[in-house]
Design a protein around this motif. Structure first.
Motif, short mmCIF file in Angstrom:
data_model
loop_
_atom_site.label_atom_id
_atom_site.label_comp_id
_atom_site.label_asym_id
_atom_site.label_seq_id
_atom_site.Cartn_x
_atom_site.Cartn_y
_atom_site.Cartn_z
N ASP A 148 0.95 -1.20 0.06
CA ASP A 148 0.03 0.01 0.02
C ASP A 148 0.89 1.19 -0.06
OD1 ASP A 148 -2.33 1.20 0.02
OD2 ASP A 148 -2.49 1.33 2.20
N GLY A 149 0.33 2.32 -0.36
CA GLY A 149 0.89 3.54 -0.49
C GLY A 149 1.91 3.88 -1.64
N VAL A 150 2.88 4.51 -1.32
CA VAL A 150 3.83 5.02 -2.48
C VAL A 150 4.85 3.72 -2.89
CG1 VAL A 150 5.74 6.52 -3.46
CG2 VAL A 150 3.78 7.55 -1.92
N ALA A 151 5.06 3.63 -4.29
CA ALA A 151 5.73 2.64 -4.68
C ALA A 151 7.16 3.10 -5.11
CB ALA A 151 5.26 1.52 -5.75
N VAL A 152 7.21 4.14 -5.94
CA VAL A 152 8.25 4.72 -6.40
C VAL A 152 8.09 6.22 -6.30
CG1 VAL A 152 9.75 4.83 -8.77
CG2 VAL A 152 8.43 2.80 -8.23
N GLN A 153 9.07 6.72 -6.27
CA GLN A 153 8.84 8.34 -6.15
C GLN A 153 10.39 9.06 -6.61
OE1 GLN A 153 9.19 9.90 -1.87
NE2 GLN A 153 7.19 10.75 -2.35
N ILE A 154 10.32 10.09 -7.41
CA ILE A 154 11.36 11.05 -7.34
C ILE A 154 11.30 12.18 -6.57
CG2 ILE A 154 12.80 12.23 -9.15
CD1 ILE A 154 11.97 10.25 -11.10
N ALA A 155 12.26 12.34 -5.70
CA ALA A 155 12.09 13.68 -4.94
C ALA A 155 13.53 13.90 -4.45
CB ALA A 155 11.29 13.37 -3.61
N ASP A 156 13.81 15.56 -4.21
CA ASP A 156 14.89 15.78 -3.90
C ASP A 156 16.16 15.36 -4.68
OD1 ASP A 156 13.76 17.49 -2.24
OD2 ASP A 156 13.83 16.02 -0.56
N ASN A 157 16.15 15.23 -6.00
CA ASN A 157 17.04 14.57 -6.83
C ASN A 157 17.53 13.12 -6.46
OD1 ASN A 157 17.19 16.35 -9.13
ND2 ASN A 157 18.37 17.97 -7.59
N LYS A 158 16.34 12.40 -5.90
CA LYS A 158 16.69 10.93 -5.75
C LYS A 158 15.57 10.01 -6.34
CE LYS A 158 18.72 11.82 -1.27
NZ LYS A 158 18.29 12.31 0.26
N LEU A 159 16.00 9.09 -6.72
CA LEU A 159 14.92 7.93 -7.17
C LEU A 159 14.76 7.02 -5.81
CD1 LEU A 159 13.24 6.46 -9.24
CD2 LEU A 159 15.22 5.11 -9.82
N ILE A 160 13.32 6.92 -5.48
CA ILE A 160 13.13 6.46 -4.32
C ILE A 160 12.40 5.17 -4.51
CG2 ILE A 160 12.35 6.55 -1.85
CD1 ILE A 160 12.62 9.54 -2.18
N LEU A 161 12.66 4.03 -4.03
CA LEU A 161 12.16 2.63 -4.31
C LEU A 161 11.56 2.17 -2.93
CD1 LEU A 161 14.35 0.80 -6.93
CD2 LEU A 161 12.66 2.45 -7.38
#
Length: 151
Positions: free
Chosen positions: A65-78
């Protein structure tokens, strides 16, 4: 935190596995009712294992549930079991599956290769968005397909 991209887990695909479990259980019942010597026992055992695998995938998929993938603050977050943050400047290439259904991404850095497979909401749209965004940041993005198109 400056968020440029977000993709959320989808539970809709989990129900496909639930339907598959029901179909496999129906097949087990049919092989039990219409017993065929030397075939039914093997079929029932095989279908039981398949049903257990589908049940496992259903539980894993429905729990996300929730966020799976994000790009924030010049980072790819998995967002896997553990949150993996990869600075955009460290990414050499990104490979993304170009088909419908699941969201498969593989990120290569100078020191490691990180992969993620999941089901996300609005898969086609989100895949196109992340490809465009990563390319705009100068990252080499490869898309691939499991099926070869015959022309």
């Amino acid at each position: 935190m400056k968020i440029e991209f977000e993709a959320y887990y989808s539970k809709a695909y989990a129900w496909i596995f639930a339907v598959l479990i029901l179909l496999v259980l129906f097949a087990i019942v049919m092989f039990s009712v219409f017993w065929i010597p030397n075939v039914s026992l093997i079929a029932i055992l095989t279908l039981t294992i398949i049903s257990a695998v589908f049940a496992y995938v259903f539980v894993i998929t429905i729990r996300k549930d929730g966020v799976a993938v994000q790009i924030a603050d010049n980072k790819l977050i998995l967002y896997k079991k553990h949150i993996i943050q990869i600075p955009i400047r460290n990414i050499l290439t990104v490979s993304i599956h170009d088909g419908d259904g699941s969201f498969d991404i593989s990120v290569k850095t100078p020191t490691q290769k990180i992969s993620m497979h999941c089901f996300i909401k609005e898969q086609r749209k989100k895949k196109d968005e992340i490809v465009f965004l990563l390319k705009s940041k100068g990252i080499r993005v490869k898309t691939y397909s499991y099926m070869r198109h015959i022309h």
